[in-house]
Design a protein around this motif. Sequence first.
Motif, PDB file in Angstrom:
ATOM      1  N   ALA A   1      18.670 104.169 -39.314  1.00 39.22           N
ATOM      2  CA  ALA A   1      18.272 102.954 -40.030  1.00 39.22           C
ATOM      3  C   ALA A   1      18.277 101.811 -39.030  1.00 39.22           C
ATOM      4  CB  ALA A   1      19.213 102.662 -41.194  1.00 39.22           C
ATOM      5  N   THR A   2      17.172 101.092 -38.958  1.00 37.31           N
ATOM      6  CA  THR A   2      17.006 100.040 -37.954  1.00 37.31           C
ATOM      7  C   THR A   2      16.662  98.717 -38.630  1.00 37.31           C
ATOM      8  OG1 THR A   2      16.186 101.673 -36.369  1.00 37.31           O
ATOM      9  CG2 THR A   2      15.780  99.344 -35.870  1.00 37.31           C
ATOM     10  N   VAL A   3      17.379  97.660 -38.240  1.00 35.24           N
ATOM     11  CA  VAL A   3      17.045  96.321 -38.724  1.00 35.24           C
ATOM     12  C   VAL A   3      15.845  95.820 -37.923  1.00 35.24           C
ATOM     13  CG1 VAL A   3      17.837  93.965 -39.106  1.00 35.24           C
ATOM     14  CG2 VAL A   3      19.455  95.870 -39.324  1.00 35.24           C
ATOM     15  N   LEU A   4      14.709  95.714 -38.570  1.00 37.31           N
ATOM     16  CA  LEU A   4      13.490  95.284 -37.880  1.00 37.31           C
ATOM     17  C   LEU A   4      13.437  93.771 -37.715  1.00 37.31           C
ATOM     18  CD1 LEU A   4      10.860  97.578 -39.654  1.00 37.31           C
ATOM     19  CD2 LEU A   4      12.063  97.986 -37.492  1.00 37.31           C
ATOM     20  N   SER A   5      13.894  93.040 -38.713  1.00 40.87           N
ATOM     21  CA  SER A   5      13.850  91.575 -38.659  1.00 40.87           C
ATOM     22  C   SER A   5      14.817  91.009 -39.691  1.00 40.87           C
ATOM     23  CB  SER A   5      12.432  91.058 -38.943  1.00 40.87           C
ATOM     24  OG  SER A   5      12.022  91.437 -40.250  1.00 40.87           O
ATOM     25  N   SER A   6      15.084  89.722 -39.546  1.00 37.48           N
ATOM     26  CA  SER A   6      15.970  89.047 -40.504  1.00 37.48           C
ATOM     27  C   SER A   6      15.525  87.603 -40.662  1.00 37.48           C
ATOM     28  CB  SER A   6      17.427  89.111 -40.047  1.00 37.48           C
ATOM     29  OG  SER A   6      17.597  88.406 -38.827  1.00 37.48           O
ATOM     30  N   GLU A   7      15.842  87.040 -41.819  1.00 36.18           N
ATOM     31  CA  GLU A   7      15.567  85.635 -42.097  1.00 36.18           C
ATOM     32  C   GLU A   7      16.818  84.997 -42.670  1.00 36.18           C
ATOM     33  OE1 GLU A   7      12.204  85.166 -44.599  1.00 36.18           O
ATOM     34  OE2 GLU A   7      10.790  86.116 -43.219  1.00 36.18           O
ATOM     35  N   LEU A   8      17.074  83.731 -42.291  1.00 31.97           N
ATOM     36  CA  LEU A   8      18.266  83.032 -42.748  1.00 31.97           C
ATOM     37  C   LEU A   8      17.920  81.595 -43.094  1.00 31.97           C
ATOM     38  CD1 LEU A   8      21.821  83.108 -41.243  1.00 31.97           C
ATOM     39  CD2 LEU A   8      20.662  80.912 -41.503  1.00 31.97           C
ATOM     40  N   THR A   9      18.496  81.118 -44.178  1.00 32.15           N
ATOM     41  CA  THR A   9      18.360  79.713 -44.553  1.00 32.15           C
ATOM     42  C   THR A   9      19.710  79.179 -45.026  1.00 32.15           C
ATOM     43  OG1 THR A   9      17.737  80.286 -46.830  1.00 32.15           O
ATOM     44  CG2 THR A   9      15.948  79.968 -45.233  1.00 32.15           C
ATOM     45  N   PHE A  10      19.911  77.873 -44.823  1.00 29.77           N
ATOM     46  CA  PHE A  10      21.082  77.177 -45.349  1.00 29.77           C
ATOM     47  C   PHE A  10      20.623  76.191 -46.407  1.00 29.77           C
ATOM     48  CE2 PHE A  10      22.654  77.814 -40.830  1.00 29.77           C
ATOM     49  CZ  PHE A  10      23.568  78.803 -41.157  1.00 29.77           C
TER      50      PHE A  10
ATOM     51  N   LEU B   1      23.031  66.741 -35.320  1.00 32.86           N
ATOM     52  CA  LEU B   1      23.291  68.034 -35.961  1.00 32.86           C
ATOM     53  C   LEU B   1      22.039  68.565 -36.650  1.00 32.86           C
ATOM     54  CD1 LEU B   1      25.122  70.297 -37.023  1.00 32.86           C
ATOM     55  CD2 LEU B   1      25.816  68.748 -38.875  1.00 32.86           C
ATOM     56  N   GLN B   2      21.320  67.719 -37.362  1.00 37.72           N
ATOM     57  CA  GLN B   2      20.115  68.165 -38.067  1.00 37.72           C
ATOM     58  C   GLN B   2      19.042  68.628 -37.084  1.00 37.72           C
ATOM     59  OE1 GLN B   2      20.326  68.657 -41.278  1.00 37.72           O
ATOM     60  NE2 GLN B   2      22.379  67.739 -41.162  1.00 37.72           N
ATOM     61  N   GLU B   3      18.985  67.974 -35.921  1.00 33.11           N
ATOM     62  CA  GLU B   3      18.021  68.394 -34.913  1.00 33.11           C
ATOM     63  C   GLU B   3      18.344  69.788 -34.371  1.00 33.11           C
ATOM     64  OE1 GLU B   3      18.102  65.368 -31.966  1.00 33.11           O
ATOM     65  OE2 GLU B   3      16.990  63.893 -33.163  1.00 33.11           O
ATOM     66  N   ARG B   4      19.617  70.180 -34.434  1.00 30.77           N
ATOM     67  CA  ARG B   4      20.047  71.481 -33.925  1.00 30.77           C
ATOM     68  C   ARG B   4      20.278  72.492 -35.056  1.00 30.77           C
ATOM     69  NH1 ARG B   4      18.044  71.749 -29.132  1.00 30.77           N
ATOM     70  NH2 ARG B   4      18.645  69.995 -27.801  1.00 30.77           N
ATOM     71  N   ARG B   5      19.831  72.128 -36.230  1.00 36.17           N
ATOM     72  CA  ARG B   5      20.038  73.039 -37.384  1.00 36.17           C
ATOM     73  C   ARG B   5      19.375  74.393 -37.157  1.00 36.17           C
ATOM     74  NH1 ARG B   5      19.563  71.534 -43.746  1.00 36.17           N
ATOM     75  NH2 ARG B   5      19.342  73.634 -44.595  1.00 36.17           N
ATOM     76  N   SER B   6      18.176  74.396 -36.614  1.00 37.99           N
ATOM     77  CA  SER B   6      17.479  75.677 -36.364  1.00 37.99           C
ATOM     78  C   SER B   6      18.239  76.525 -35.348  1.00 37.99           C
ATOM     79  CB  SER B   6      16.051  75.417 -35.884  1.00 37.99           C
ATOM     80  OG  SER B   6      16.048  74.708 -34.660  1.00 37.99           O
TER      81      SER B   6
ATOM     82  N   ILE C   1      27.270  76.446 -30.735  1.00 35.66           N
ATOM     83  CA  ILE C   1      26.225  75.677 -30.050  1.00 35.66           C
ATOM     84  C   ILE C   1      26.871  74.728 -29.055  1.00 35.66           C
ATOM     85  CG2 ILE C   1      24.391  73.956 -30.318  1.00 35.66           C
ATOM     86  CD1 ILE C   1      23.799  75.067 -33.055  1.00 35.66           C
ATOM     87  N   HIS C   2      26.293  74.661 -27.870  1.00 37.05           N
ATOM     88  CA  HIS C   2      26.703  73.689 -26.850  1.00 37.05           C
ATOM     89  C   HIS C   2      25.433  73.119 -26.230  1.00 37.05           C
ATOM     90  CE1 HIS C   2      30.919  74.948 -27.038  1.00 37.05           C
ATOM     91  NE2 HIS C   2      30.475  76.189 -27.046  1.00 37.05           N
ATOM     92  N   LYS C   3      24.866  72.078 -26.839  1.00 38.14           N
ATOM     93  CA  LYS C   3      23.615  71.491 -26.352  1.00 38.14           C
ATOM     94  C   LYS C   3      23.616  69.989 -26.596  1.00 38.14           C
ATOM     95  CE  LYS C   3      20.420  75.419 -26.873  1.00 38.14           C
ATOM     96  NZ  LYS C   3      19.176  75.891 -27.525  1.00 38.14           N
ATOM     97  N   ASP C   4      23.137  69.251 -25.576  1.00 42.93           N
ATOM     98  CA  ASP C   4      22.887  67.809 -25.720  1.00 42.93           C
ATOM     99  C   ASP C   4      24.079  67.072 -26.328  1.00 42.93           C
ATOM    100  OD1 ASP C   4      20.362  68.380 -24.761  1.00 42.93           O
ATOM    101  OD2 ASP C   4      19.458  68.494 -26.759  1.00 42.93           O
ATOM    102  N   ASN C   5      25.231  67.216 -25.692  1.00 40.99           N
ATOM    103  CA  ASN C   5      26.446  66.524 -26.127  1.00 40.99           C
ATOM    104  C   ASN C   5      26.953  66.958 -27.504  1.00 40.99           C
ATOM    105  OD1 ASN C   5      26.612  64.923 -23.788  1.00 40.99           O
ATOM    106  ND2 ASN C   5      25.186  63.410 -24.656  1.00 40.99           N
TER     107      ASN C   5
ATOM    108  N   LYS D   1      21.530  81.331 -34.294  1.00 39.93           N
ATOM    109  CA  LYS D   1      22.781  81.903 -33.803  1.00 39.93           C
ATOM    110  C   LYS D   1      23.445  82.771 -34.868  1.00 39.93           C
ATOM    111  CE  LYS D   1      26.270  82.004 -30.771  1.00 39.93           C
ATOM    112  NZ  LYS D   1      26.161  82.338 -29.331  1.00 39.93           N
ATOM    113  N   VAL D   2      23.574  82.224 -36.068  1.00 41.63           N
ATOM    114  CA  VAL D   2      24.232  82.965 -37.148  1.00 41.63           C
ATOM    115  C   VAL D   2      23.407  84.185 -37.539  1.00 41.63           C
ATOM    116  CG1 VAL D   2      25.003  82.847 -39.545  1.00 41.63           C
ATOM    117  CG2 VAL D   2      25.430  80.929 -37.995  1.00 41.63           C
TER     118      VAL D   2
END
Length: 301
Positions: free
Chosen positions: A220-229, A253-258, A131-135, A263-264
């Motif tokens: 075989a095709t990946v239609l969608s994915s979900e990720l959580t930390f 950092l928390q504001e850019r968590r999504s 990530i490269h956003k808002d400093n 990205k991941v």
Amino acid sequence: MALLPFLTSSLALAVAATLASAVASVQEVRADLPVADSCSSLGESSSCIDVLADEYADESVSLLQHAAQFNLLQVQRQQQHEQMSQNPSQPNSELLNMINQGIAQEVIPMMNSMLPGLIKKEGKDPLANVIHKDNLDMTDLCGLSGLQVSSITATELSMNATTNAATAAFVIHAQVPTLLGKIAYGTQDTWQLDVSGLIMSFAISATGSQVGLGINFTTATVLSSELTFASVKMADGSGPFSGLVEDVANMALQERRSDLETKVSQKMTETMQHALNKMLPLEFPKKLQANMLRRPLISFP
């Protein structure tokens, strides 16, 4: 194939009719016998015939009951076959269970042995630019090669009797225990980034064809994915500044968590698709086919 249930059903009805006729004949013979007290010899003969007739009638009734049960079973099998023919997409829970057993035994270990090397080969561990956003600069994310698949479940299966085409839906669950990275906020100074409890799920659509009693999947095709930390944070005291500066950086950092999750998720979805492509074509194991042969009620339309 539909002729066999019809013949067996007709045979059962014919046996039942024959037995019923035999019982009726015995009853007629008993009705024509002389009265027992008119002659002792005839009485003894009549009693003997009565015993035999009772035994024969009891056996006949038992056979009639078994014939009726057999006929009912054949009717149920015929109805099941007609339902599968009319609606080939109707899932068969027993068949899905056998497929999932084969996946757990062979496919999951194969995928888990492939993923670490594939992720590193594709330059995703470490992931240099995140990530490269808002400093806020997040770089050198390490640990994605620890992605391991915990389960792959076939949830739907459809087979076309005319074209022999097969389609299926799968859900893949995977996780990474810990990720480490670097984070800079407004300066060139960096802190350590700690990410824990990464959990991902992938929705997969697969197509192929029936091969004997097996299924050979070719796409075989990946239609969608979900990720959580579970947790995303800067390691306390890992940078040149602490206190207020570190707190402000953590808030950013928390504001850019999504953004980090997106990205991941994108990178791991690419890798999962590449892993599936490398594994295809995939035909379900011979031992799975052998299990099907021992189950006459499970059949491909």
